[in-house]
Design a protein around this motif. Structure first.
Motif, PDB file in Angstrom:
ATOM      1  N   TYR A   1      -4.606   2.006   2.629  1.00  0.00           N
ATOM      2  CA  TYR A   1      -3.396   1.245   2.954  1.00  0.00           C
ATOM      3  C   TYR A   1      -2.790   1.607   4.312  1.00  0.00           C
ATOM      4  CZ  TYR A   1      -3.094  -1.253  -1.450  1.00  0.00           C
ATOM      5  OH  TYR A   1      -3.339  -2.105  -2.486  1.00  0.00           O
ATOM      6  N   THR A   2      -3.026   2.819   4.795  1.00  0.00           N
ATOM      7  CA  THR A   2      -2.417   3.188   6.074  1.00  0.00           C
ATOM      8  C   THR A   2      -3.428   3.189   7.209  1.00  0.00           C
ATOM      9  OG1 THR A   2      -2.833   5.548   5.813  1.00  0.00           O
ATOM     10  CG2 THR A   2      -0.771   4.706   4.916  1.00  0.00           C
ATOM     11  N   GLY A   3      -4.720   3.266   6.890  1.00  0.00           N
ATOM     12  CA  GLY A   3      -5.717   3.345   7.946  1.00  0.00           C
ATOM     13  C   GLY A   3      -5.660   4.662   8.706  1.00  0.00           C
TER      14      GLY A   3
ATOM     15  N   GLU B   1       3.053  12.443  10.980  1.00  0.00           N
ATOM     16  CA  GLU B   1       4.070  11.409  11.130  1.00  0.00           C
ATOM     17  C   GLU B   1       5.206  11.543  10.137  1.00  0.00           C
ATOM     18  OE1 GLU B   1       2.228   7.600  10.910  1.00  0.00           O
ATOM     19  OE2 GLU B   1       1.052   7.899  12.714  1.00  0.00           O
TER      20      GLU B   1
ATOM     21  N   VAL C   1       5.651   4.650   3.371  1.00  0.00           N
ATOM     22  CA  VAL C   1       4.267   4.858   3.794  1.00  0.00           C
ATOM     23  C   VAL C   1       3.357   3.803   3.172  1.00  0.00           C
ATOM     24  CG1 VAL C   1       2.319   6.460   3.740  1.00  0.00           C
ATOM     25  CG2 VAL C   1       4.630   7.332   4.046  1.00  0.00           C
TER      26      VAL C   1
ATOM     27  N   GLN D   1       4.287   9.681  16.591  1.00  0.00           N
ATOM     28  CA  GLN D   1       3.604   8.485  16.119  1.00  0.00           C
ATOM     29  C   GLN D   1       2.384   8.267  17.010  1.00  0.00           C
ATOM     30  OE1 GLN D   1       4.872   7.178  13.260  1.00  0.00           O
ATOM     31  NE2 GLN D   1       6.297   8.871  13.483  1.00  0.00           N
TER      32      GLN D   1
ATOM     33  N   PRO E   1      -5.379  -5.156   9.083  1.00  0.00           N
ATOM     34  CA  PRO E   1      -4.931  -3.908   9.703  1.00  0.00           C
ATOM     35  C   PRO E   1      -5.993  -3.432  10.683  1.00  0.00           C
ATOM     36  CG  PRO E   1      -5.670  -3.519   7.457  1.00  0.00           C
ATOM     37  CD  PRO E   1      -5.873  -4.980   7.734  1.00  0.00           C
TER      38      PRO E   1
ATOM     39  N   ARG F   1      -7.981  -0.630  12.891  1.00  0.00           N
ATOM     40  CA  ARG F   1      -8.365   0.761  12.613  1.00  0.00           C
ATOM     41  C   ARG F   1      -7.377   1.696  13.288  1.00  0.00           C
ATOM     42  NH1 ARG F   1     -13.857   3.345  13.403  1.00  0.00           N
ATOM     43  NH2 ARG F   1     -12.380   5.020  13.232  1.00  0.00           N
ATOM     44  N   GLY F   2      -7.073   2.781  12.597  1.00  0.00           N
ATOM     45  CA  GLY F   2      -6.197   3.771  13.191  1.00  0.00           C
ATOM     46  C   GLY F   2      -4.793   3.246  13.346  1.00  0.00           C
ATOM     47  N   ARG F   3      -4.414   2.309  12.525  1.00  0.00           N
ATOM     48  CA  ARG F   3      -3.120   1.667  12.649  1.00  0.00           C
ATOM     49  C   ARG F   3      -2.520   1.548  11.269  1.00  0.00           C
ATOM     50  NH1 ARG F   3      -1.984  -2.647  15.827  1.00  0.00           N
ATOM     51  NH2 ARG F   3      -2.765  -1.330  17.452  1.00  0.00           N
ATOM     52  N   ARG F   4      -1.242   1.785  11.212  1.00  0.00           N
ATOM     53  CA  ARG F   4      -0.539   1.567   9.957  1.00  0.00           C
ATOM     54  C   ARG F   4      -0.724   0.093   9.561  1.00  0.00           C
ATOM     55  NH1 ARG F   4       3.265   4.707   8.178  1.00  0.00           N
ATOM     56  NH2 ARG F   4       3.423   5.844  10.113  1.00  0.00           N
ATOM     57  N   SER F   5      -1.021  -0.136   8.341  1.00  0.00           N
ATOM     58  CA  SER F   5      -1.296  -1.524   7.962  1.00  0.00           C
ATOM     59  C   SER F   5      -0.001  -2.301   7.785  1.00  0.00           C
ATOM     60  CB  SER F   5      -2.088  -1.567   6.669  1.00  0.00           C
ATOM     61  OG  SER F   5      -1.214  -1.421   5.592  1.00  0.00           O
TER      62      SER F   5
ATOM     63  N   LEU G   1       1.026  -3.803   5.304  1.00  0.00           N
ATOM     64  CA  LEU G   1       1.648  -3.587   4.004  1.00  0.00           C
ATOM     65  C   LEU G   1       2.458  -2.302   3.957  1.00  0.00           C
ATOM     66  CD1 LEU G   1      -1.331  -4.719   1.880  1.00  0.00           C
ATOM     67  CD2 LEU G   1       0.981  -5.571   1.567  1.00  0.00           C
ATOM     68  N   ALA G   2       2.316  -1.493   4.961  1.00  0.00           N
ATOM     69  CA  ALA G   2       2.952  -0.186   4.905  1.00  0.00           C
ATOM     70  C   ALA G   2       4.466  -0.301   4.951  1.00  0.00           C
ATOM     71  CB  ALA G   2       2.467   0.692   6.039  1.00  0.00           C
ATOM     72  N   GLY G   3       4.974  -1.440   5.287  1.00  0.00           N
ATOM     73  CA  GLY G   3       6.403  -1.661   5.153  1.00  0.00           C
ATOM     74  C   GLY G   3       7.246  -1.137   6.295  1.00  0.00           C
ATOM     75  N   GLN G   4       6.621  -0.555   7.324  1.00  0.00           N
ATOM     76  CA  GLN G   4       7.405  -0.102   8.468  1.00  0.00           C
ATOM     77  C   GLN G   4       7.265  -1.114   9.578  1.00  0.00           C
ATOM     78  OE1 GLN G   4       6.928   3.686  10.115  1.00  0.00           O
ATOM     79  NE2 GLN G   4       8.311   4.639   8.657  1.00  0.00           N
TER      80      GLN G   4
END
Lengths: 428, 215
Positions: free
Chosen positions: A86-88, A97, A389, B93, B166, B168-172, B174-177
């Motif tokens: 979900y976060t990659g 983070e 997250v 970040q 999403p 690669r190497g990135r918050r997806s 769905l992560a809600g941020q």
């Protein structure tokens, strides 16, 4: 032997001429998912010798504990692969983070200590298995150190990894050995479904070692990164979850059979003191060759983990620091990554060469992991609970309660043993 | 001036009393301006966070923040689309290049003054800055820039991708941020690193400017 024992220069040519059956097996392994691989990588030198020691010292009594540990492992690994999908991002990046810098640094120091301990036990596994072949560990361990470093840094790491994995598959023979040894199946089932624990310090210590070797911190970091590398997304996560759960259960089924086979062969003969005792459990399968078969498998599993464990902590720490961390980079481009990898290898090899009982050294390293596991699991639990997250995929109330209980029980057990150990120092 | 040193420092009123603890520095990042200008600071006062506008505060190196008036106007924290909260959005970040590969993680953000305004000028990506932050507070103020990326090289906050994939190497998604992650304009190899001496010159310019204003 394996590619590792040949000098770095010749190694490439050696590996290329693999027999056909081996190539077939490599292909089969290539389709296995990260969950399965990481769970089976848990059956390393530390795992095998700790499970064998459990069987020899306490017979079938630890089986129920292993069932509980399996539940906890499934819960923890599911959280890790969900975080990855979900976060990659890997656990190292998420910790950087989401936590204050000092907490993150503390986690990385603990991971480094735990993995350095594991690396010691893998080199001890190399030494012990080569001693079964009649080679002194003072020759085998330095060669393994140089070989692992050269193959990983200068050579073709992924091919070597597969060769080691295939060697480690020897331990799939444990279930067969367990059946052939005619254990008391009634007792086995009874011990699997109902606790027969002993209220002794030795039992508690081994329980923590079993936890430490089964829910190893490095496996969680490895699994999360592997899920990210595989490109799993929230959409494809369902399949990944099945792979993760299956992997955790399958890996532990093999562990349970190691305990059963050893308990049937040498159960009740006290703590394991030498690897040849552990090898005796494979006699029903291999007869006189049991010792060689065991040594071959232990060597493969140890070499694999001696490579993967230091790589995984070097990767996680470099990820947390936000610097280059890839075997594709030159040493100058990723100094922290290669530096940490090398330092851990050297620590592992040097400590494994100190005089002393190799089997006990291995088990002590698992106890150390058992102390650190609950602390790092707390980080994972906090991350998986956070909606900031994981959004809607964050732990729900039921899952959160189950996971919290798992982590808390592991934590209480570790704290008990730690308190006893410290009290023992002052009492003595 | 180092953001890492500023965060956590006490914000004082003109009489020397403590108003609260600095939590974040908010800059406004609009198209056209190469360096984002500070618009306010987030201060933890008591149990809540308040936003104090840049016009009410005086920032001086190495890390002291004072209010110009004891009746400074504080308001509830709210985000505008062009706002970047440096500690929350940038520090620690990931910064990705235009291909979406994560390349660095800012260990610090450097601020400098130009024309009486405080601006974010560069991000520190050296490991040494991390160790500085791990150390005691006094050491945190001794800033030695190592590997600094010019803020002008930063293209945008990573936009939410329309196709929902999403990277690669990135918050997806769905992560809600919202808006997490900075993006560099070029690819990894093309990024211009500020020479430490350039940055030092910028910081020195700030120092003299700052003193000139207070006296």
């Amino acid at each position: 032997m394996s590619a590792i024992d040949t000098p770095a220069g010749r190694k490439a040519g050696r590996v290329a001429r693999l027999p056909r059956w081996l190539k077939g097996l490599l292909g089969l392994l290539a389709i296995l998912g990260p969950g399965l691989i990481s769970a089976n990588a848990g059956n390393d030198a530390g795992g095998i010798l700790t499970y064998a020691s459990a069987g020899s010292q306490f017979g079938y009594r630890t089986l129920f504990l292993l069932v509980l540990i399996t539940v906890a492992l499934v819960v923890v690994q599911e959280m890790c692969s969900r975080l990855g999908a979900y976060t990659g991002e890997g656990l190292g990046a998420l910790i950087r983070e989401q936590f204050p810098l000092r907490s993150g640094a503390a986690a990385m120091v603990l991971l480094f200590v735990a993995n350095a301990g594991l690396t010691v036990s893998e080199f001890a596994g190399v030494g012990a298995s080569m001693e079964l072949f009649g080679v002194s560990r003072y020759i085998a361990v330095p060669i393994a150190l140089v070989g692992i470093w050269a193959v990983t840094v200068l050579g073709n790491y992924s091919r070597a990894e597969r060769v080691f994995l295939v060697m480690g598959l020897v331990f799939i023979s444990y279930p067969i050995a367990a059946v052939l040894a005619h254990p008391h199946w009634g007792t086995v089932v009874n011990n699997l479904v109902w606790p027969h624990f002993l209220h002794t310090n030795a039992f508690l210590l081994l329980a923590v070692a079993l936890i430490g070797t089964t829910i190893t911190p490095y496996m969680q970091f490895y699994l999360t990164s592997a899920v990210v590398d595989k490109g799993v997304t929230p959409k494809t996560y369902k399949g990944e979850r099945i792979d993760t759960v299956n992997g955790a259960i399958l890996g532990d089924v093999v562990s349970i059979f190691i305990i059963i086979a050893t308990a049937a062969a040498i159960g009740g003969s006290g703590p394991l003191n030498s690897v040849s005792q552990a090898a005796a459990a494979l006699k029903p399968v291999a007869g006189a060759a049991a010792s060689q078969l065991f040594a071959f498998g232990l060597l493969g599993a140890s070499l694999l983990a001696a490579t993967v464990v230091p790589l995984s902590s070097a990767y996680a720490i470099a990820e947390t620091a936000g610097v280059e961390r890839s075997l594709a980079r030159k040493i100058r481009e990723a100094p922290l990554f290669y530096g940490l990898f090398t330092v851990q290898l050297v620590i592992g090899a040097v400590i494994a060469l100190l005089p002393g009982n190799l089997v006990q050294l291995v088990i002590n390293a698992q106890v150390l992991n058992g102390f650190i596991t609950p602390i790092l699991l707390t980080y994972i639990l906090i991350l998986a609970n956070r909606r900031s997250v994981l959004g809607a995929a964050a732990n729900g109330p039921v899952f959160r309660a189950v996971a919290t209980v798992c982590v808390a029980v592991v934590g209480v057990l570790s704290a008990l043993v730690l308190a006893q150990t410290v009290a023992g120092w002052f009492g003595a | 001036m180092s953001l890492a040193a500023l965060v956590g420092s006490k914000v004082k009123d003109p009489n020397g009393g403590t108003v609260g603890e600095l939590r974040d520095v908010v800059v406004s990042w609009t198209a056209g301006a190469p360096y984002p200008r500070m618009t306010g600071i987030v201060v933890r006062s008591g149990k809540r966070d308040v936003l104090i506008g840049a016009s009410w505060i005086e920032v001086s190196p190495p890390a002291s923040v004072t209010l110009r008036s004891s009746r400074a106007f504080a308001r509830a924290v709210e985000r505008h689309p062009s706002d970047v909260a440096l500690a929350h959005d940038v520090l620690d970040q990931q910064v990705v290049d235009s291909k979406g590969t994560q390349i660095v993680r800012p260990a610090d953000v450097y601020l400098a003054q130009a024309d009486g305004r405080v601006e974010a000028v560069g991000i520190e990506v050296g490991v040494g800055a991390l160790f500085r932050r791990l150390g005691p507070k006094r050491l945190r103020r001794r800033v030695r820039p190592q590997q600094v990326i010019d803020w002008r090289e930063i293209g945008s906050f990573a936009p939410t991708r329309d196709d929902g994939k999403p990277r690669r190497g990135r918050r997806s998604d769905l992560a809600g941020q919202t808006g997490a992650g900075l993006e560099l304009e070029g690819e990894a190899g093309e990024v211009r690193r500020l020479h430490p001496s350039e940055l030092r010159a910028a910081l020195r310019a700030y120092k003299t400017g700052g003193e000139g204003e207070t006296k």
